[in-house]
Design an enzyme around this catalytic site. Sequence first.
Site, short mmCIF file in Angstrom:
data_model
loop_
_atom_site.label_atom_id
_atom_site.label_comp_id
_atom_site.label_asym_id
_atom_site.label_seq_id
_atom_site.Cartn_x
_atom_site.Cartn_y
_atom_site.Cartn_z
N ALA A 60 0.85 -1.19 0.00
CA ALA A 60 0.00 0.00 0.00
C ALA A 60 0.88 1.23 0.00
CB ALA A 60 -0.89 -0.02 1.23
N GLY A 103 0.92 -5.12 1.11
CA GLY A 103 -0.27 -5.25 0.27
C GLY A 103 0.04 -5.84 -1.10
N GLU A 106 -0.12 -9.42 -0.50
CA GLU A 106 -1.53 -9.73 -0.24
C GLU A 106 -2.33 -9.75 -1.55
OE1 GLU A 106 -2.12 -8.24 4.31
OE2 GLU A 106 -1.98 -6.67 2.80
N GLU A 126 5.16 -4.89 7.18
CA GLU A 126 4.39 -3.86 7.88
C GLU A 126 4.91 -3.60 9.29
OE1 GLU A 126 3.07 -6.30 6.07
OE2 GLU A 126 1.35 -5.59 4.91
N1 CO8 Z 1 4.55 3.24 -0.45
C1 CO8 Z 1 4.93 4.40 -1.02
N2 CO8 Z 1 6.12 4.56 -1.67
C2 CO8 Z 1 6.92 3.49 -1.74
C3 CO8 Z 1 6.59 2.25 -1.16
C4 CO8 Z 1 5.33 2.14 -0.50
N3 CO8 Z 1 4.90 0.99 0.03
N4 CO8 Z 1 7.60 1.38 -1.38
C5 CO8 Z 1 8.53 2.06 -2.08
N5 CO8 Z 1 8.13 3.33 -2.29
C6 CO8 Z 1 8.83 4.40 -3.01
C7 CO8 Z 1 10.01 4.93 -2.20
O1 CO8 Z 1 9.57 5.90 -1.27
C8 CO8 Z 1 10.87 5.51 -3.31
O2 CO8 Z 1 10.31 6.74 -3.72
P1 CO8 Z 1 11.29 8.03 -3.95
O3 CO8 Z 1 12.23 7.60 -5.03
O4 CO8 Z 1 10.34 9.09 -4.35
O5 CO8 Z 1 11.99 8.23 -2.63
C9 CO8 Z 1 10.68 4.54 -4.47
O6 CO8 Z 1 9.43 3.86 -4.20
C10 CO8 Z 1 11.76 3.48 -4.58
O7 CO8 Z 1 11.84 2.81 -3.32
P2 CO8 Z 1 13.24 2.52 -2.56
O8 CO8 Z 1 14.22 3.60 -2.91
O9 CO8 Z 1 12.93 2.30 -1.14
O10 CO8 Z 1 13.67 1.18 -3.29
P3 CO8 Z 1 14.67 0.06 -2.75
O11 CO8 Z 1 14.91 -0.85 -3.91
O12 CO8 Z 1 15.84 0.69 -2.08
O13 CO8 Z 1 13.87 -0.74 -1.60
C11 CO8 Z 1 11.95 -1.89 -0.68
C12 CO8 Z 1 12.80 -1.61 -1.95
C13 CO8 Z 1 12.77 -2.73 0.27
C14 CO8 Z 1 10.73 -2.67 -1.16
C15 CO8 Z 1 11.56 -0.56 -0.02
O14 CO8 Z 1 11.03 0.31 -1.00
C16 CO8 Z 1 10.53 -0.70 1.05
O15 CO8 Z 1 10.82 -1.16 2.14
N6 CO8 Z 1 9.26 -0.28 0.78
C17 CO8 Z 1 8.20 -0.31 1.72
C18 CO8 Z 1 7.65 -1.72 1.83
C19 CO8 Z 1 6.56 -1.77 2.87
O16 CO8 Z 1 6.75 -1.44 4.02
N7 CO8 Z 1 5.36 -2.21 2.44
C20 CO8 Z 1 4.23 -2.32 3.30
C21 CO8 Z 1 3.37 -1.12 3.17
S1 CO8 Z 1 1.99 -1.14 4.28
C22 CO8 Z 1 0.90 -2.19 3.52
O17 CO8 Z 1 1.12 -2.67 2.43
C23 CO8 Z 1 -0.35 -2.47 4.27
C24 CO8 Z 1 -1.31 -3.24 3.41
C25 CO8 Z 1 -2.72 -3.00 3.82
C26 CO8 Z 1 -3.71 -3.60 2.87
C27 CO8 Z 1 -3.93 -2.80 1.63
C28 CO8 Z 1 -3.42 -3.42 0.36
C29 CO8 Z 1 -3.77 -2.71 -0.91
#
Ligand code: CO8
Length: 251
Positions: A60, A103, A106, A126
């Site tokens: 998400a 997500g 999921e 998460e």
């Molecule tokens: N949301 C928003 N932006 C994101 C997300 C995210 N989940 N993941 C990555 N991005 C963005 C980063 O902010 C970055 O943007 P910018 O260049 O503008 O700074 C860009 O994508 C590239 O990301 P990274 O530089 O972080 O890329 P890396 O290759 O270094 O890292 C990772 C990859 C490890 C996947 C890292 O991006 C990460 O940890 N992302 C977050 C993952 C996370 O925590 N996901 C869970 C989110 S909460 C959730 O999903 C709850 C679900 C609830 C149900 C709803 C489902 C639809």
Amino acid sequence: MRTVIVEKGDVGIIRLNRPEKLNAINMEMVYDLVEALNELKSQVRAVIITGNGKAFSAGADVKEMLDMSIEQVTREGHMPLWDALRGFRKPVIAALNGVAAGGGLELAMACDMIVAGESARLGQPEINLGIIPGAGGTQRLTRTVGKYRAMEMVLTGRLITAWDAYRMGLVTKVVPDEALIPEAMRLAREITGKSGFAVELGKEAVNRALDTLLQQGLDLERRNFYVTLVSQDGREGMKAFLEKRKPEWKT
Ligand code: CO8
């Protein structure tokens, strides 16, 4: 639709398309996915969902979620997406071309089968944000990989490799990255070569195994079995077997 790309055909392809944000699922993408599924449902025999760029989906959209009030998430939420997938009668294959987190995983687990490129990483991170999975990450994952592995994934937030996911039964096939879409397509075509009606009823019955107690699942399975038994394709399939020829499916 800005956040998904739809390719029509016998096997439809939906590509999540916010590559610069690793295909993070924002509300616009939720509604685009719902529209894409609604558009495809009467036109295809199967669907592949994959990601554009280097990720399947990083989950998400955290930035958007942070700004949502409790009233907004409760009222708007992501439910339309899960409802659309739940009501989609044709098989849906998730093809993981990179990270599938939160997500994103999921979404993959809400599909019917998951194939992965060998560089894919899967997990429920998460916990690292101080929240927990909200769309099946504690339920579908646990039923698929068992309590102890699910607990480790949910409580550590660690991402696992495609091969580890394969060993856990979360992914049905791991292939070299460049072979991902051809493999998903091969699987889809193998299924679309069967009776469409039987495929739909088989999908419904397998899904029911996760939703219900054993007896209710067995009841639905028996009902669907009787229905396929007397269906046009059921009759044709059995006759063709006895006559030692290829069946000609009508659905
Ligand atoms: N949301 C928003 N932006 C994101 C997300 C995210 N989940 N993941 C990555 N991005 C963005 C980063 O902010 C970055 O943007 P910018 O260049 O503008 O700074 C860009 O994508 C590239 O990301 P990274 O530089 O972080 O890329 P890396 O290759 O270094 O890292 C990772 C990859 C490890 C996947 C890292 O991006 C990460 O940890 N992302 C977050 C993952 C996370 O925590 N996901 C869970 C989110 S909460 C959730 O999903 C709850 C679900 C609830 C149900 C709803 C489902 C639809």
